[in-house]
Design a protein around this motif. Structure first.
Motif, PDB file in Angstrom:
ATOM      1  N   ALA A 162       0.835  -1.214   0.000  1.00 13.50           N
ATOM      2  CA  ALA A 162       0.000   0.000   0.000  1.00 13.50           C
ATOM      3  C   ALA A 162       0.863   1.255   0.000  1.00 13.50           C
ATOM      4  CB  ALA A 162      -0.939  -0.005   1.197  1.00 13.50           C
ATOM      5  N   ARG A 163       1.863   1.291   0.834  1.00 15.85           N
ATOM      6  CA  ARG A 163       2.713   2.480   0.913  1.00 15.85           C
ATOM      7  C   ARG A 163       3.596   2.609  -0.319  1.00 15.85           C
ATOM      8  NH1 ARG A 163       3.964   1.884   7.397  1.00 15.85           N
ATOM      9  NH2 ARG A 163       2.226   3.230   8.097  1.00 15.85           N
ATOM     10  N   MET A 165       2.795   1.632  -3.352  1.00 13.07           N
ATOM     11  CA  MET A 165       1.898   2.157  -4.382  1.00 13.07           C
ATOM     12  C   MET A 165       1.663   3.649  -4.197  1.00 13.07           C
ATOM     13  SD  MET A 165       0.561   0.187  -6.781  1.00 13.07           S
ATOM     14  CE  MET A 165       0.085  -1.497  -7.201  1.00 13.07           C
ATOM     15  N   GLU A 166       1.429   4.054  -2.967  1.00  9.41           N
ATOM     16  CA  GLU A 166       1.174   5.466  -2.682  1.00  9.41           C
ATOM     17  C   GLU A 166       2.348   6.337  -3.111  1.00  9.41           C
ATOM     18  OE1 GLU A 166       0.524   8.361   1.232  1.00  9.41           O
ATOM     19  OE2 GLU A 166       0.229   6.198   1.410  1.00  9.41           O
ATOM     20  N   LEU A 167       3.557   5.936  -2.720  1.00  4.43           N
ATOM     21  CA  LEU A 167       4.736   6.719  -3.085  1.00  4.43           C
ATOM     22  C   LEU A 167       4.899   6.816  -4.593  1.00  4.43           C
ATOM     23  CD1 LEU A 167       7.498   5.550  -0.562  1.00  4.43           C
ATOM     24  CD2 LEU A 167       6.300   7.737  -0.603  1.00  4.43           C
ATOM     25  N   SER A 168       4.643   5.708  -5.290  1.00  6.93           N
ATOM     26  CA  SER A 168       4.917   5.657  -6.721  1.00  6.93           C
ATOM     27  C   SER A 168       3.814   6.280  -7.561  1.00  6.93           C
ATOM     28  CB  SER A 168       5.145   4.202  -7.150  1.00  6.93           C
ATOM     29  OG  SER A 168       6.231   3.641  -6.435  1.00  6.93           O
ATOM     30  N   LEU A 169       2.561   6.081  -7.180  1.00  9.60           N
ATOM     31  CA  LEU A 169       1.454   6.619  -7.965  1.00  9.60           C
ATOM     32  C   LEU A 169       1.248   8.110  -7.729  1.00  9.60           C
ATOM     33  CD1 LEU A 169      -1.201   3.768  -7.618  1.00  9.60           C
ATOM     34  CD2 LEU A 169       0.225   4.281  -9.607  1.00  9.60           C
ATOM     35  N   LEU A 170       1.351   8.539  -6.471  1.00  6.00           N
ATOM     36  CA  LEU A 170       1.119   9.948  -6.156  1.00  6.00           C
ATOM     37  C   LEU A 170       2.369  10.793  -6.351  1.00  6.00           C
ATOM     38  CD1 LEU A 170      -1.118   9.652  -2.953  1.00  6.00           C
ATOM     39  CD2 LEU A 170      -1.804   9.821  -5.361  1.00  6.00           C
ATOM     40  N   GLU A 172       4.553  11.824  -4.308  1.00  5.15           N
ATOM     41  CA  GLU A 172       4.650  12.868  -3.290  1.00  5.15           C
ATOM     42  C   GLU A 172       5.939  12.700  -2.491  1.00  5.15           C
ATOM     43  OE1 GLU A 172      -0.126  13.517  -2.395  1.00  5.15           O
ATOM     44  OE2 GLU A 172       1.078  12.264  -1.047  1.00  5.15           O
ATOM     45  N   LEU A 174       8.305  12.298   0.545  1.00  2.00           N
ATOM     46  CA  LEU A 174       8.173  11.657   1.852  1.00  2.00           C
ATOM     47  C   LEU A 174       9.201  12.249   2.809  1.00  2.00           C
ATOM     48  CD1 LEU A 174       6.771   9.204   3.368  1.00  2.00           C
ATOM     49  CD2 LEU A 174       8.846   7.924   2.804  1.00  2.00           C
ATOM     50  N   THR A 178       8.616  10.712   8.497  1.00  2.00           N
ATOM     51  CA  THR A 178       7.662   9.679   8.101  1.00  2.00           C
ATOM     52  C   THR A 178       8.396   8.431   7.623  1.00  2.00           C
ATOM     53  OG1 THR A 178       6.148  11.434   7.407  1.00  2.00           O
ATOM     54  CG2 THR A 178       5.641   9.202   6.678  1.00  2.00           C
ATOM     55  N   TRP A 182       7.794   4.683   9.008  1.00  2.00           N
ATOM     56  CA  TRP A 182       7.438   3.590   8.098  1.00  2.00           C
ATOM     57  C   TRP A 182       8.460   2.466   8.085  1.00  2.00           C
ATOM     58  CZ3 TRP A 182       5.207   5.814   2.862  1.00  2.00           C
ATOM     59  CH2 TRP A 182       4.001   6.470   3.135  1.00  2.00           C
TER      60      TRP A 182
END
Length: 265
Positions: A162-163, A165-170, A172, A174, A178, A182
């Motif tokens: 999940a994380r 995917m979040e880093l790669s798709l969005l 944004e 980090l 954080t 993580w």
């Protein structure tokens, strides 16, 4: 180094590689890559017992230099057409495999931004220490590309799907705080003491037994081995470690109730 884009220093048994092109946030340009290859040749041939990787100036590494004036014109044209496969296979992938196969521990001291391939370089450390000002960025989606340099393999295993995917798709940024929460990095330090603290860790590792390199190999391979394969690897490496002078010294020191004096042999 040939172009001065990498600084290689020796501090006792610790080799220190510093990416040294701060005007472009230590991006992977053609000259820096040439110097990095030379530096790794020298590290592998040296008697260093630990490697520290860091960046000069206000960044660790901002990834590939897409505006590199030293890049051959045929490579720039290929990159403009989105044909990065050859570049990855010619330099990036072999370099990251070299780092993975290194027989000594790696400490990455992450100052400032670590983006794209630079983030992969930061994650190549066995111990990852970041400055409070550091940040991480999977920037690929911002320019219509996909993660590379092993990040799509590393991130799900380090921080979960999940994380990752979040880093790669969005795409944004980090923050280091954080990243610590993580589990992406091991330690967080004030900017002014980042390198000294990383060097303390490195010297501690460099004074350790030869088996540290085997431990490093064991854990890297564990991320793709089946359980039975890992048991076999443990037996193989335990046999190899048991034949070292450092193992003899460690057992003798234990029996004599004194600190061990490891030599890396």
């Amino acid at each position: 180094m040939k172009h001065g884009k990498i600084l290689l220093e020796t501090n006792g048994d610790v080799a220190v590689v510093t990416l040294n092109d701060p005007s472009v946030l230590n991006a992977f340009g053609h000259k820096l890559r040439e110097d990095m290859t030379i530096a790794m040749d020298r590290v592998e041939a040296s008697s260093a017992r630990c490697l520290v990787i860091t960046g000069a100036g206000r960044a660790f590494c901002s990834g590939a230099n897409l505006n590199d004036p030293d890049r051959p014109s045929r490579d720039r044209a290929a990159e403009a057409r989105g044909e990065a496969k050859g570049d990855l296979e010619a330099w990036y992938n072999p370099m990251f495999m070299r780092l993975r196969a290194l027989s000594i521990p790696i400490v990455t001291a992450i100052n400032g931004i670590a983006a794209g391939a630079g983030m992969s370089l930061a994650l190549s450390g066995d111990i990852r220490v970041a400055a409070r000002s550091a940040s991480f960025l999977q920037a690929f989606a911002r320019i219509g590309l996909v993660p590379d340099c092993g990040s799509s393999w590393l991130l799900p295993r380090m921080i979960g799907m999940a994380r990752a995917m979040e880093l790669s798709l969005l795409a944004e940024r980090l923050p280091a705080e954080t990243a610590l929460a993580w589990g992406l990095i091991n330690r967080l330090e004030d900017d002014a003491v980042l390198v000294p603290r990383a060097m303390e860790l490195a010297h501690g590792l460099a004074s350790g037994p030869k088996s540290l390199g085997m431990i490093r190999q064991m854990y890297w391979e564990s991320m793709e081995n089946r359980y039975s394969e890992q048991l076999d690897l443990e037996a193989k490496l335990q046999t190899r470690a048991g034949m070292t002078h450092d193992c003899e010294e460690g057992i003798a020191a234990f029996r004599e109730k004194r600190p061990a004096r490891f030599t890396g042999q």
